[in-house]
Design a protein around this motif. Structure first.
Motif, PDB file in Angstrom:
ATOM      1  N   GLY A 110       0.813  -1.208   0.000  1.00  9.90           N
ATOM      2  CA  GLY A 110       0.000   0.000   0.000  1.00  9.90           C
ATOM      3  C   GLY A 110       0.848   1.261   0.000  1.00  9.90           C
ATOM      4  N   ALA A 111       2.120   1.121   0.382  1.00  8.68           N
ATOM      5  CA  ALA A 111       3.032   2.270   0.359  1.00  8.68           C
ATOM      6  C   ALA A 111       3.200   2.841  -1.042  1.00  8.68           C
ATOM      7  N   PHE A 112       3.040   2.011  -2.073  1.00  6.75           N
ATOM      8  CA  PHE A 112       3.158   2.514  -3.440  1.00  6.75           C
ATOM      9  C   PHE A 112       2.037   3.506  -3.763  1.00  6.75           C
ATOM     10  N   VAL A 113       0.872   3.298  -3.177  1.00  4.84           N
ATOM     11  CA  VAL A 113      -0.224   4.231  -3.386  1.00  4.84           C
ATOM     12  C   VAL A 113       0.103   5.573  -2.735  1.00  4.84           C
ATOM     13  N   GLY A 115       3.052   6.672  -2.174  1.00  3.18           N
ATOM     14  CA  GLY A 115       4.127   7.257  -2.976  1.00  3.18           C
ATOM     15  C   GLY A 115       3.589   7.962  -4.198  1.00  3.18           C
ATOM     16  N   ALA A 116       2.608   7.337  -4.867  1.00  9.39           N
ATOM     17  CA  ALA A 116       2.014   7.951  -6.054  1.00  9.39           C
ATOM     18  C   ALA A 116       1.300   9.248  -5.713  1.00  9.39           C
ATOM     19  N   ALA A 117       0.802   9.348  -4.481  1.00  8.32           N
ATOM     20  CA  ALA A 117       0.135  10.582  -4.044  1.00  8.32           C
ATOM     21  C   ALA A 117       1.125  11.638  -3.576  1.00  8.32           C
ATOM     22  N   GLY A 118       2.422  11.300  -3.581  1.00 10.03           N
ATOM     23  CA  GLY A 118       3.450  12.251  -3.145  1.00 10.03           C
ATOM     24  C   GLY A 118       3.581  12.354  -1.641  1.00 10.03           C
ATOM     25  N   LEU A 119       2.958  11.446  -0.902  1.00  9.11           N
ATOM     26  CA  LEU A 119       2.949  11.554   0.549  1.00  9.11           C
ATOM     27  C   LEU A 119       4.198  10.976   1.204  1.00  9.11           C
ATOM     28  N   LEU A 120       5.051  10.297   0.419  1.00 10.29           N
ATOM     29  CA  LEU A 120       6.300   9.766   0.966  1.00 10.29           C
ATOM     30  C   LEU A 120       7.487  10.690   0.709  1.00 10.29           C
ATOM     31  N   ASP A 121       7.283  11.729  -0.065  1.00 12.77           N
ATOM     32  CA  ASP A 121       8.384  12.630  -0.412  1.00 12.77           C
ATOM     33  C   ASP A 121       8.983  13.261   0.844  1.00 12.77           C
ATOM     34  N   GLY A 122      10.290  13.056   1.018  1.00 17.09           N
ATOM     35  CA  GLY A 122      10.980  13.633   2.161  1.00 17.09           C
ATOM     36  C   GLY A 122      10.695  12.954   3.474  1.00 17.09           C
ATOM     37  N   ARG A 123       9.974  11.841   3.440  1.00 15.74           N
ATOM     38  CA  ARG A 123       9.622  11.136   4.666  1.00 15.74           C
ATOM     39  C   ARG A 123      10.291   9.760   4.714  1.00 15.74           C
TER      40      ARG A 123
END
Length: 321
Positions: A110-113, A115-123
């Motif tokens: 589910g982390a790929f989803v 990531g696609a939303a940009g919510l993992l950027d810088g985290r």
């Protein structure tokens, strides 16, 4: 306070990871004095979704608008999540969840989803170790930690493979309601409220072998003599090189230093012995070149995030500890 939980479903969702979320947040345990959540499964792709189990489907009347009122939105794993596209409406909804101060949690792929939303950027983030390299490659601004069970970068929380979703869900309960509530739910689920170590202890990842003959024979010798203390000078002599040249060639062909290569192989051998033998810690330390149980424990914790005793309990049961 956490009251409203929604789980966002896509076609190909994994039933186990979905079940984990339902077990922690979807069951009414009010008669035991435990929190009762307003829980809903939300579809991002039609009212009926397939799962990765042939013939098994999931139906829900809830659409993406249900995410707008959730305090926590969970995205469980699913089939081919690492390579598929996602509905833009879902990605927009997930971004709005975070923008308004609510939390999102991913389980495994589910982390790929997220990531696609940009919510993992810088985290910092977690994912099943099998997917870690691909996640880092697809989302280079994400800080992927392949050895942990979950990462809390509030309001974005990510967990590793399968059962790590339980760890992350209980972690959220612990943050919101305290350890007594989390422990009570864990007892009902017959799982530990907190697990020692990270997913490094479950990873099968010997360091890559060299495809070149330059240090190949030395690698074979090193693996057969892990219980011996060796120096770079001694290894270089076996390879008929200067120590400086040997160290450079070793790094080029294995991706690591001689010391780190030996250390990793010693830990791998210790793992094998802990799983398959009843030898004492001192005996294992001697066979693996660590010398004594204290040194074995120190390096084991540094490499795997858990103790040799805890590792043995995990893979052989408490009677073997």
């Amino acid at each position: 306070m956490l009251k409203n939980v929604a789980v966002a479903l896509l076609d190909g969702v994994h039933p186990f990871e979905l079940g984990v979320v339902c077990e922690v947040f979807g069951l009414d345990r009010g008669d035991e004095g435990l929190p009762v959540y307003d829980f809903a499964a939300v579809s991002a792709e039609g009212s009926t979704l397939g799962t990765h189990v042939p013939g098994l489907t999931v139906s829900t009347p809830h659409g993406l608008d249900r995410l707008e009122e959730a305090d926590l939105v969970v995205v469980p794993a699913g089939r081919a999540y690492a390579v598929r596209d996602y509905p833009p409406e879902l990605l927009d909804a997930l971004r709005r969840v975070v923008d308004r101060g609510a939390r999102v949690l991913s389980v495994c792929s589910g982390a790929f989803v997220l990531g696609a939303a940009g919510l993992l950027d810088g985290r910092r983030c977690a994912v099943h170790w099998h997917h870690a390299e691909m996640l880092a490659r697809q989302y280079p601004r994400a800080i992927v930690e392949p050895d942990v069970l979950y990462v809390d970068e509030d309001p974005v929380i990510t967990s590793a493979g399968t059962a790590s979703g339980i760890d992350a869900c209980l972690h959220i309960v612990r943050k919101e309601h305290g350890p007594e509530v989390a422990n009570a739910i864990a007892r009902r689920m017959v799982v530990p409220p907190h697990r020692d170590g990270g997913q490094a202890q479950y990873i099968e990842r010997p360091l890559p072998r060299s495809e070149c003959d330059t240090v190949g024979e030395v690698l074979v010798w090193m693996e057969r003599h892990l219980d011996e203390e060796v120096t770079v000078e001694q290894l270089a002599a076996r390879a008929h090189m200067s120590p400086r040249t040997f160290a450079r060639r070793f790094q080029q062909e294995t991706g690591t230093t001689p010391y780190r290569w030996i250390l990793r192989q010693r830990v791998l051998l210790a793992q094998d012995l802990l799983e398959a033998s009843d030898e004492t810690m001192d005996a294992i330390a001697g066979r693996t070149g660590f010398g004594n149980a204290a040194a074995l424990r120190h390096q084991f914790v540094r490499s795997l995030g858990t103790t040799p005793q805890a590792y043995r309990r995990t893979f052989r049961g408490p009677q073997a500890a």
